[in-house]
Each structure stands twice: as C-alpha cells, then as structure tokens.
Design a protein around this motif. Structure first.
Motif, PDB file in Angstrom:
ATOM      1  N   GLY A  74       2.964   3.011 -19.697  1.00  0.00           N
ATOM      2  CA  GLY A  74       3.357   1.636 -19.975  1.00  0.00           C
ATOM      3  C   GLY A  74       3.807   0.820 -18.793  1.00  0.00           C
ATOM      4  O   GLY A  74       4.407  -0.253 -18.980  1.00  0.00           O
ATOM      5  N   ALA A  75       3.535   1.258 -17.561  1.00  0.00           N
ATOM      6  CA  ALA A  75       3.924   0.477 -16.390  1.00  0.00           C
ATOM      7  C   ALA A  75       3.192  -0.859 -16.364  1.00  0.00           C
ATOM      8  O   ALA A  75       2.013  -0.948 -16.724  1.00  0.00           O
ATOM      9  N   ASP A  76       3.889  -1.892 -15.915  1.00  0.00           N
ATOM     10  CA  ASP A  76       3.279  -3.205 -15.749  1.00  0.00           C
ATOM     11  C   ASP A  76       2.521  -3.299 -14.426  1.00  0.00           C
ATOM     12  O   ASP A  76       1.479  -3.938 -14.345  1.00  0.00           O
ATOM     13  N   TYR A  77       3.078  -2.676 -13.397  1.00  0.00           N
ATOM     14  CA  TYR A  77       2.467  -2.641 -12.064  1.00  0.00           C
ATOM     15  C   TYR A  77       2.538  -1.214 -11.539  1.00  0.00           C
ATOM     16  O   TYR A  77       3.460  -0.467 -11.880  1.00  0.00           O
ATOM     17  N   ILE A  78       1.566  -0.838 -10.702  1.00  0.00           N
ATOM     18  CA  ILE A  78       1.658   0.414  -9.972  1.00  0.00           C
ATOM     19  C   ILE A  78       1.779   0.093  -8.493  1.00  0.00           C
ATOM     20  O   ILE A  78       1.226  -0.891  -8.006  1.00  0.00           O
ATOM     21  N   GLU A  79       2.527   0.941  -7.784  1.00  0.00           N
ATOM     22  CA  GLU A  79       2.873   0.652  -6.398  1.00  0.00           C
ATOM     23  C   GLU A  79       2.292   1.692  -5.447  1.00  0.00           C
ATOM     24  O   GLU A  79       2.821   2.796  -5.329  1.00  0.00           O
ATOM     25  N   PRO A  80       1.198   1.366  -4.740  1.00  0.00           N
ATOM     26  CA  PRO A  80       0.719   2.249  -3.678  1.00  0.00           C
ATOM     27  C   PRO A  80       1.250   1.824  -2.317  1.00  0.00           C
ATOM     28  O   PRO A  80       1.198   0.649  -1.965  1.00  0.00           O
ATOM     29  N   ASP A  81       1.781   2.776  -1.566  1.00  0.00           N
ATOM     30  CA  ASP A  81       2.113   2.524  -0.167  1.00  0.00           C
ATOM     31  C   ASP A  81       0.836   2.706   0.650  1.00  0.00           C
ATOM     32  O   ASP A  81       0.156   3.723   0.513  1.00  0.00           O
ATOM     33  N   LEU A  82       0.524   1.753   1.508  1.00  0.00           N
ATOM     34  CA  LEU A  82      -0.750   1.774   2.219  1.00  0.00           C
ATOM     35  C   LEU A  82      -0.566   2.097   3.692  1.00  0.00           C
ATOM     36  O   LEU A  82       0.250   1.489   4.383  1.00  0.00           O
ATOM     37  N   VAL A  83      -1.346   3.090   4.144  1.00  0.00           N
ATOM     38  CA  VAL A  83      -1.479   3.428   5.560  1.00  0.00           C
ATOM     39  C   VAL A  83      -2.960   3.348   5.898  1.00  0.00           C
ATOM     40  O   VAL A  83      -3.796   3.075   5.039  1.00  0.00           O
ATOM     41  N   VAL A  84      -3.310   3.588   7.171  1.00  0.00           N
ATOM     42  CA  VAL A  84      -4.676   3.353   7.639  1.00  0.00           C
ATOM     43  C   VAL A  84      -5.224   4.604   8.316  1.00  0.00           C
ATOM     44  O   VAL A  84      -4.509   5.274   9.074  1.00  0.00           O
ATOM     45  N   THR A  85      -6.483   4.907   8.063  1.00  0.00           N
ATOM     46  CA  THR A  85      -7.150   6.017   8.740  1.00  0.00           C
ATOM     47  C   THR A  85      -7.698   5.571  10.094  1.00  0.00           C
ATOM     48  O   THR A  85      -7.738   4.375  10.413  1.00  0.00           O
ATOM     49  N   LYS A  86      -8.146   6.541  10.863  1.00  0.00           N
ATOM     50  CA  LYS A  86      -8.706   6.267  12.182  1.00  0.00           C
ATOM     51  C   LYS A  86      -9.920   5.354  12.098  1.00  0.00           C
ATOM     52  O   LYS A  86     -10.161   4.524  12.987  1.00  0.00           O
ATOM     53  N   ASP A  87     -10.693   5.500  11.009  1.00  0.00           N
ATOM     54  CA  ASP A  87     -11.867   4.651  10.818  1.00  0.00           C
ATOM     55  C   ASP A  87     -11.583   3.452   9.920  1.00  0.00           C
ATOM     56  O   ASP A  87     -12.460   2.911   9.269  1.00  0.00           O
ATOM     57  N   LEU A  88     -10.321   3.034   9.908  1.00  0.00           N
ATOM     58  CA  LEU A  88      -9.884   1.748   9.349  1.00  0.00           C
ATOM     59  C   LEU A  88     -10.084   1.627   7.839  1.00  0.00           C
ATOM     60  O   LEU A  88     -10.496   0.589   7.326  1.00  0.00           O
ATOM     61  N   VAL A  89      -9.724   2.681   7.132  1.00  0.00           N
ATOM     62  CA  VAL A  89      -9.750   2.660   5.675  1.00  0.00           C
ATOM     63  C   VAL A  89      -8.315   2.709   5.168  1.00  0.00           C
ATOM     64  O   VAL A  89      -7.508   3.528   5.631  1.00  0.00           O
ATOM     65  N   LEU A  90      -7.976   1.826   4.239  1.00  0.00           N
ATOM     66  CA  LEU A  90      -6.650   1.828   3.632  1.00  0.00           C
ATOM     67  C   LEU A  90      -6.554   2.943   2.600  1.00  0.00           C
ATOM     68  O   LEU A  90      -7.368   3.029   1.673  1.00  0.00           O
ATOM     69  N   VAL A  91      -5.551   3.808   2.784  1.00  0.00           N
ATOM     70  CA  VAL A  91      -5.309   4.903   1.856  1.00  0.00           C
ATOM     71  C   VAL A  91      -3.839   4.884   1.466  1.00  0.00           C
ATOM     72  O   VAL A  91      -3.020   4.216   2.101  1.00  0.00           O
ATOM     73  N   SER A  92      -3.505   5.641   0.440  1.00  0.00           N
ATOM     74  CA  SER A  92      -2.153   5.599  -0.104  1.00  0.00           C
ATOM     75  C   SER A  92      -1.371   6.862   0.234  1.00  0.00           C
ATOM     76  O   SER A  92      -1.712   7.957  -0.206  1.00  0.00           O
ATOM     77  N   ARG A  93      -0.324   6.685   1.042  1.00  0.00           N
ATOM     78  CA  ARG A  93       0.655   7.722   1.367  1.00  0.00           C
ATOM     79  C   ARG A  93       2.013   7.049   1.521  1.00  0.00           C
ATOM     80  O   ARG A  93       2.109   5.894   1.935  1.00  0.00           O
ATOM     81  N   HIS A  94       3.062   7.801   1.263  1.00  0.00           N
ATOM     82  CA  HIS A  94       4.408   7.260   1.426  1.00  0.00           C
ATOM     83  C   HIS A  94       4.671   6.891   2.876  1.00  0.00           C
ATOM     84  O   HIS A  94       5.347   5.901   3.170  1.00  0.00           O
ATOM     85  N   GLU A  95       4.153   7.675   3.797  1.00  0.00           N
ATOM     86  CA  GLU A  95       4.288   7.417   5.224  1.00  0.00           C
ATOM     87  C   GLU A  95       2.966   7.712   5.909  1.00  0.00           C
ATOM     88  O   GLU A  95       2.129   8.459   5.383  1.00  0.00           O
ATOM     89  N   ASN A  96       2.786   7.161   7.114  1.00  0.00           N
ATOM     90  CA  ASN A  96       1.617   7.540   7.887  1.00  0.00           C
ATOM     91  C   ASN A  96       1.715   8.983   8.368  1.00  0.00           C
ATOM     92  O   ASN A  96       0.695   9.620   8.657  1.00  0.00           O
TER      93      ASN A  96
END
Length: 373
Positions: A74-96
């Motif tokens: 029942g969440a209204d929003y989900i929260e992904p923390d975004l970091v970046v890979t070497k080839d410039l893709v946004l992925v979700s991790r709490h920290e880099n």
C-alpha cells in the motif's frame, strides 16, 4: 578478501532522543487517540506513505522484490537511492560503496577493485559502483544491510540483482496496470557533487535524460530529493519536477561547506529553500520533541510553502528509544505507532517507512497498537 571499510557515510542509525520517558509515553497514549480520530484511510489529512528503500524491513533494501512488496503493502511512493555505474547507468543502492548491500567483498574476481576514496569529506574504503560496468554489477547479488536487526531478511541473501532505475520504472508501471493505483517514484541522488567533481559524472544530466527516455513528464509522478543544494537548484532550473531538500540533524550540505542544516531549518532558512524546492525531508527527531509534542519545524515549513516528509519510521526496537521498545530484543517490533501518532499530530505530509504495510495499517487504525508503558 574481507572488506576493510574505514567509515561508512550516511549509514549511521539516527535514533530518536533517549529522553523519551514513561511519563511522556503515557501522555502520548492518553492524548493522541481522541485528537486523531478522523485519520482513517482515504480521508483528508492522511500522511503519504513513502516506502523507504522499498519494504526494507521485510526484504533486502533496494531490490525489485522490496519495491514490489512495498507497492503490494500500500505504499504511495517508493524510494530508490540512485548511484551510477562506470558506463553511466543509474542503478539503485543505498551508497555508491557496495560491500554493505552486495556480496562484492567475497568475489575474488573483483578483489583488485578495492579502493579508498574521500567522499564528502570522509574517507571510505570499499568497492564503488562507479568503478563497475553494469554487466559487472549485475553479476553481484544483494544482501541484507543490517542483519543483526533484521535477521529474517538474511534468508533472501543472494537472490536478487542490483536493479537499474529503468527496471524500477517498468515495475511501477506494471503494478499500476495491475492494481489501478497511481504509484509515485521518489529517487534520491547520492553524492552528486562528489560524482561530478571526482568522476566527471553529471547525475542531473543522467537523470533528466533517463526520465525523458522513459517518458516521465508528470511533475506529480516523481519527487527528487538530495541532501545537497546545488543539484536541486539545477533541477529546478531545468525541470518542473517536485524537489525535496533533505535535512540532516547535524552538519551541512556537502556541496555548500559554509551552510549548516540547523540554519536551513530556521524560518528564514526554509524560505530560502522554498526558492528552489517544494518540500523538505527531515529527521523525526527534528519534528517532535522527546515528549511527543511538535517542534515548530513543520508549521514553519508550511508557512514557507513547503511540504514536510519525516524520516525514518522503523518498527524494530533497535531503531527506537528505550521507552518505546518492547520485549524481545533489537529485532522485535516496538511502539512505532506512538511515533506515527506524534507525526500525525505534528501535521507532517508524509513519512518514510521501512515497513510501509505496517505504517499503512497503523494509519488506518488510528495508530492503535499493543505497546503500553
């Protein structure tokens, strides 16, 4: 090779003031039930439930499984923390830095990737997302970040990959089609100034391009948050998306060494924030006093035209002050219903919750619970 992390940033448990005592809890129990009796589900005045890293109290955080369960709860929003890979893709991790939430430290093929980096003024040792291509990162498997406090999540270790932001968007769209509900996205950009200055990676450009490519244009479909200031100011100039300034109880923004979060939370500081952002995300400890009464932060922010989202509601005893803990040790659930009641009385607009299903149920039952002083 075992991880040799010297310091983990943004990873400390932010606990509520230890001054919460039995008298204060008794006052909460006596006062809140009649005052919030109109807080049933769907009525005006409900808090928005933001799934903090997904349903992170029930699944390893920042996995598609955690996000899907949060939506189902029942969440209204989900929260992904975004970091970046070497080839410039946004992925979700709490920290880099990856060793807290993946099995990278046990992977011999990546032993030589271990680095020391100075991130936002703190030295961090480990393995970093920006040193891995997406293909390499996808070979890793997620694990529970705080196993001592969430031992039941350990059984899911090794099952899930690191998700891309695109995959998260596709999951949300699939669940919207399945449920008929609107589900928002609430990404946090992690260390954007470090990424720009040290790695030459502009997270603003990457995020805006990704949103365009995914056809996300509705300002209500996404909220973007950061503890830094410049990234939000740039986003404000280049987009119409809802922006939220995160405020830590201590220190100041990494990209503005002369600014202090304490000053940003004053009435004049909130007016300044309203020049480029639509809301603030603040620690619960800055929103309610130890006796459960409201500070002026929420009302001051509302006067400035800002919404207020509180972080973070966690049900386990380990994350609650002693007077709100139940029997059963660190991993047992305590009196988080009283915290949520205090936030409702303070007038916050939304709450980041590690257990969004529990938060939803508490709100729908007027914050009732089994805990008593």
């Amino acid at each position: 090779m075992a991880a040799n992390k010297k310091l983990s940033i943004n990873d400390a448990v932010i606990r509520l003031p230890m001054a919460w005592g039995l008298a204060a809890i008794a006052a909460l129990l006596a006062a809140f039930t009649p005052q919030i009796s109109n807080a049933a589900s769907g009525r005006s005045g409900d808090m928005m439930i933001i799934a903090h890293r997904g349903a992170s109290a029930e699944r390893p955080e920042h996995t598609l499984a955690a996000y899907e369960l949060a939506i189902d709860r029942g969440a209204d929003y989900i929260e992904p923390d975004l970091v970046v890979t070497k080839d410039l893709v946004l992925v979700s991790r709490h920290e880099n830095e990856l060793s807290d939430t993946t099995d990278v430290a046990s992977r011999e093929e990546f032993e030589t990737r271990h680095r020391d980096k100075m991130i936002d003024g703190q030295r961090v040792a480990g393995w970093f997302a920006e040193d891995f291509t997406l293909e390499e990162l996808r070979s890793l498997r997620a694990k529970e970040r705080v196993p001592a406090f969430r031992p039941t999540n350990v059984r899911f270790n090794g099952l899930y990959q690191v998700p891309t932001f695109e995959e998260i968007v596709k999951l949300v769209r699939a669940k919207e089609a399945e449920t008929g509900r609107t589900i928002g996205l609430y990404p946090e950009l992690k260390h954007p100034n470090f990424m720009l200055q040290e790695a030459g990676i502009d997270m603003v450009d990457l995020l805006l391009k990704e949103l365009r490519d995914l056809g996300i244009t509705d300002a209500d479909a996404i909220m973007i948050q950061s503890f830094e200031v410049g990234v939000l100011q740039r986003l404000n100039q280049r987009s119409d998306f809802t922006l939220v300034q995160l405020l830590h109880p201590e220190g100041g923004p990494a990209d503005e060494p002369d600014m202090r979060y304490a000053e940003m939370q004053t009435p004049s500081g909130l007016v300044d924030i309203a020049e480029y952002a639509d809301g603030i995300g603040a620690s619960i400890a800055k929103i309610v006093h130890p006796d459960g009464s409201a500070t002026t932060l929420t009302s001051d922010a509302h006067v400035a035209g800002l919404v207020v989202h509180a972080w973070t509601l966690r049900p386990e005893n380990a994350f609650l002050p002693p007077s709100l803990q139940s029997e059963g040790g660190d991993s047992a659930f305590g009196c988080d219903n009283l915290l949520m009641a205090a936030l409702a009385k303070a007038g916050v607009d939304g709450v980041f919750a590690d257990h969004p299903g529990r938060a939803r149920a508490l709100m729908e039952t007027n914050y009732a619970g089994d805990c008593a002083p």
